[in-house]
Scaffold this motif. Sequence first.
Motif, PDB file in Angstrom:
ATOM      1  N   ASN A   1     -15.005  -6.769 -37.594  1.00  0.00           N
ATOM      2  CA  ASN A   1     -16.227  -5.978 -37.493  1.00  0.00           C
ATOM      3  C   ASN A   1     -17.424  -6.813 -37.955  1.00  0.00           C
ATOM      4  OD1 ASN A   1     -14.844  -3.806 -36.521  1.00  0.00           O
ATOM      5  ND2 ASN A   1     -14.752  -2.699 -38.457  1.00  0.00           N
ATOM      6  N   THR A   2     -18.623  -6.265 -37.767  1.00  0.00           N
ATOM      7  CA  THR A   2     -19.861  -6.950 -38.162  1.00  0.00           C
ATOM      8  C   THR A   2     -20.466  -6.248 -39.372  1.00  0.00           C
ATOM      9  OG1 THR A   2     -20.307  -7.699 -35.917  1.00  0.00           O
ATOM     10  CG2 THR A   2     -22.183  -7.620 -37.427  1.00  0.00           C
ATOM     11  N   LEU A   3     -20.975  -7.044 -40.308  1.00  0.00           N
ATOM     12  CA  LEU A   3     -21.571  -6.506 -41.530  1.00  0.00           C
ATOM     13  C   LEU A   3     -22.899  -7.195 -41.794  1.00  0.00           C
ATOM     14  CD1 LEU A   3     -21.403  -4.901 -44.257  1.00  0.00           C
ATOM     15  CD2 LEU A   3     -20.230  -6.913 -45.196  1.00  0.00           C
ATOM     16  N   GLU A   4     -23.883  -6.420 -42.225  1.00  0.00           N
ATOM     17  CA  GLU A   4     -25.170  -6.961 -42.647  1.00  0.00           C
ATOM     18  C   GLU A   4     -25.370  -6.670 -44.124  1.00  0.00           C
ATOM     19  OE1 GLU A   4     -28.550  -6.764 -40.305  1.00  0.00           O
ATOM     20  OE2 GLU A   4     -27.488  -6.801 -38.388  1.00  0.00           O
ATOM     21  N   ILE A   5     -25.880  -7.666 -44.868  1.00  0.00           N
ATOM     22  CA  ILE A   5     -26.078  -7.548 -46.316  1.00  0.00           C
ATOM     23  C   ILE A   5     -27.550  -7.840 -46.610  1.00  0.00           C
ATOM     24  CG2 ILE A   5     -25.383  -8.383 -48.584  1.00  0.00           C
ATOM     25  CD1 ILE A   5     -22.730  -9.250 -47.346  1.00  0.00           C
ATOM     26  N   LEU A   6     -28.199  -6.901 -47.323  1.00  0.00           N
ATOM     27  CA  LEU A   6     -29.622  -7.020 -47.649  1.00  0.00           C
ATOM     28  C   LEU A   6     -29.832  -6.856 -49.148  1.00  0.00           C
ATOM     29  CD1 LEU A   6     -29.355  -5.261 -44.795  1.00  0.00           C
ATOM     30  CD2 LEU A   6     -31.840  -5.310 -44.962  1.00  0.00           C
ATOM     31  N   CYS A   7     -30.714  -7.665 -49.683  1.00  0.00           N
ATOM     32  CA  CYS A   7     -31.140  -7.547 -51.080  1.00  0.00           C
ATOM     33  C   CYS A   7     -32.665  -7.382 -51.066  1.00  0.00           C
ATOM     34  CB  CYS A   7     -30.741  -8.795 -51.867  1.00  0.00           C
ATOM     35  SG  CYS A   7     -31.415  -8.874 -53.541  1.00  0.00           S
ATOM     36  N   GLU A   8     -33.167  -6.293 -51.659  1.00  0.00           N
ATOM     37  CA  GLU A   8     -34.605  -6.024 -51.621  1.00  0.00           C
ATOM     38  C   GLU A   8     -35.047  -5.286 -52.883  1.00  0.00           C
ATOM     39  OE1 GLU A   8     -35.391  -3.436 -48.280  1.00  0.00           O
ATOM     40  OE2 GLU A   8     -33.436  -2.457 -48.508  1.00  0.00           O
ATOM     41  N   ILE A   9     -36.376  -5.243 -53.068  1.00  0.00           N
ATOM     42  CA  ILE A   9     -36.959  -4.521 -54.199  1.00  0.00           C
ATOM     43  C   ILE A   9     -37.706  -3.311 -53.665  1.00  0.00           C
ATOM     44  CG2 ILE A   9     -38.726  -4.594 -56.002  1.00  0.00           C
ATOM     45  CD1 ILE A   9     -37.965  -7.348 -56.680  1.00  0.00           C
ATOM     46  N   ILE A  10     -37.414  -2.160 -54.237  1.00  0.00           N
ATOM     47  CA  ILE A  10     -38.080  -0.913 -53.899  1.00  0.00           C
ATOM     48  C   ILE A  10     -39.218  -0.691 -54.906  1.00  0.00           C
ATOM     49  CG2 ILE A  10     -37.757   1.556 -53.450  1.00  0.00           C
ATOM     50  CD1 ILE A  10     -36.199  -0.278 -51.589  1.00  0.00           C
ATOM     51  N   ASN A  11     -40.347  -0.228 -54.430  1.00  0.00           N
ATOM     52  CA  ASN A  11     -41.533   0.047 -55.271  1.00  0.00           C
ATOM     53  C   ASN A  11     -42.029  -1.213 -55.995  1.00  0.00           C
ATOM     54  OD1 ASN A  11     -41.233   2.839 -54.636  1.00  0.00           O
ATOM     55  ND2 ASN A  11     -39.728   3.036 -56.310  1.00  0.00           N
ATOM     56  N   PRO A  12     -42.246  -2.317 -55.276  1.00  0.00           N
ATOM     57  CA  PRO A  12     -42.742  -3.523 -55.952  1.00  0.00           C
ATOM     58  C   PRO A  12     -44.217  -3.358 -56.372  1.00  0.00           C
ATOM     59  CG  PRO A  12     -42.734  -3.860 -53.588  1.00  0.00           C
ATOM     60  CD  PRO A  12     -42.099  -2.511 -53.819  1.00  0.00           C
ATOM     61  N   THR A  13     -44.612  -4.100 -57.368  1.00  0.00           N
ATOM     62  CA  THR A  13     -46.009  -4.135 -57.788  1.00  0.00           C
ATOM     63  C   THR A  13     -46.631  -5.440 -57.274  1.00  0.00           C
ATOM     64  OG1 THR A  13     -45.562  -5.273 -59.871  1.00  0.00           O
ATOM     65  CG2 THR A  13     -45.365  -2.866 -59.871  1.00  0.00           C
TER      66      THR A  13
ATOM     67  N   THR B   1     -44.714  -8.351 -58.769  1.00  0.00           N
ATOM     68  CA  THR B   1     -43.264  -8.435 -58.632  1.00  0.00           C
ATOM     69  C   THR B   1     -42.873  -9.639 -57.772  1.00  0.00           C
ATOM     70  OG1 THR B   1     -43.076  -6.028 -58.791  1.00  0.00           O
ATOM     71  CG2 THR B   1     -41.170  -7.220 -57.926  1.00  0.00           C
ATOM     72  N   GLU B   2     -41.954 -10.437 -58.257  1.00  0.00           N
ATOM     73  CA  GLU B   2     -41.471 -11.600 -57.514  1.00  0.00           C
ATOM     74  C   GLU B   2     -40.405 -11.185 -56.495  1.00  0.00           C
ATOM     75  OE1 GLU B   2     -42.783 -14.470 -57.786  1.00  0.00           O
ATOM     76  OE2 GLU B   2     -44.061 -14.078 -59.541  1.00  0.00           O
ATOM     77  N   SER B   3     -40.024 -12.124 -55.654  1.00  0.00           N
ATOM     78  CA  SER B   3     -38.990 -11.864 -54.648  1.00  0.00           C
ATOM     79  C   SER B   3     -37.610 -11.813 -55.311  1.00  0.00           C
ATOM     80  CB  SER B   3     -39.003 -12.955 -53.574  1.00  0.00           C
ATOM     81  OG  SER B   3     -40.211 -12.952 -52.877  1.00  0.00           O
ATOM     82  N   PRO B   4     -36.742 -10.954 -54.820  1.00  0.00           N
ATOM     83  CA  PRO B   4     -35.375 -10.889 -55.366  1.00  0.00           C
ATOM     84  C   PRO B   4     -34.533 -12.048 -54.848  1.00  0.00           C
ATOM     85  CG  PRO B   4     -35.582  -9.361 -53.551  1.00  0.00           C
ATOM     86  CD  PRO B   4     -36.954  -9.976 -53.739  1.00  0.00           C
TER      87      PRO B   4
END
Length: 391
Positions: A39-51, A54-57
């Motif tokens: 199967n295919t999988l996508e993986i995301l890392c993100e910040i919710i409500n950045p100021t 706020t730096e990149s994750p």
Amino acid sequence: MFLLLIILLSIIVNYTAQTTKPELKLTFIPDEKYYSPYNTLEILCEIINPTDHTESPQLWYIDRKTGKHTPMSRGVLINPTDDSPDIFKHNKHQRLQFVKKNHIRIRSLLTEDTAQYECNCPDCEEVIGKQTKELHVMKLAEPKWHIEPSWPLQEHIKSIIECTIDDFYPYVNHKILRNHYDITSEGKSLIPITNIYPQKLSWEATVIPSADWHNTTLRCTVTEGNHEMHAIKVLEVLFTSRFLSCHNRQLINMMKEEASIECTYAGNPEPTLIWRRKTDKYPLASIPGIRIQIIDEHHGKYKSIVTFNRKILTTTSDNKKSNITKDTYYQELLTNSFIAELEHNYEVINTRSISIVFIAGQIKEEKYNNLSIKIKHNFHVLIILISFLII
């Protein structure tokens, strides 16, 4: 009034901005506990409500065997270094793709993709708690039964039954049943001690089978991820022939059109039950008007039913008992009793002598009926003779 409303909205916006803190979010698409291969999988890392500050994750790959953290980037997927995990070194056909920063796609999942992923923000001024998720890609295998020292099993002989499964992932639990009874605790289980592919499992028990084990079913069920894999074995147990129930006095209603006697017996291989007249050992199967039925009651148990047809047995007789009239043959046949012989390979293993018990008054009634028939017959003959004399 309008100025007051603007001030109130400013307060609400400022309060919301102060109370809504940045949060890390690690996402698997689709989000499942266990993934099937290919199967295919996508993986995301993100910040919710950045100021604004706020730096990149950062998305990390964590090797399950070594615990080593590798930051996910375009470079590690396209030009891995010598110390990169093997999964990236073998990414020649871009099965693992860099979509954008902190976003990767895995095409055609393999069990080797099993790992842990982490999303954090090491450069953020604010303290933001990291998030981790486990990626489990299943490798299914079927369990197998092994029985020693010989097959079939033998009654009262110590044997070892074992269920094994190799090269699978991930182990969740297992259960051993014999005819729906859980016997897992009666054996020794060796389960995987690490959550790393490949895994092995074995369950073993020493048993002394009895006759009632014959034709029972062993089921070994191993839960691998979200799948249950089964191994089923129908046991065959060799045991000596024996009577289970064969009463030496059996009741018969002579007035019914059909009456029967029966015996139950067991054995594996299947024995043969021969019914005979007690007086001369003549087999009942050879007598017209007698029907013998064998019923397989499973687990090496059988029932033999002998049915007597009253009408046929009161109008015919065999040549073996020429001194018995047809009218009394049925009664005499039952009165003289029977023998049930249990045989295996033409050798008599056991015998039962069976006497017939009649319902009270039946013999008398039967004799009376026979006498009445004779009197009526003689009366008709007498009438015919008198008619001739008068003429």
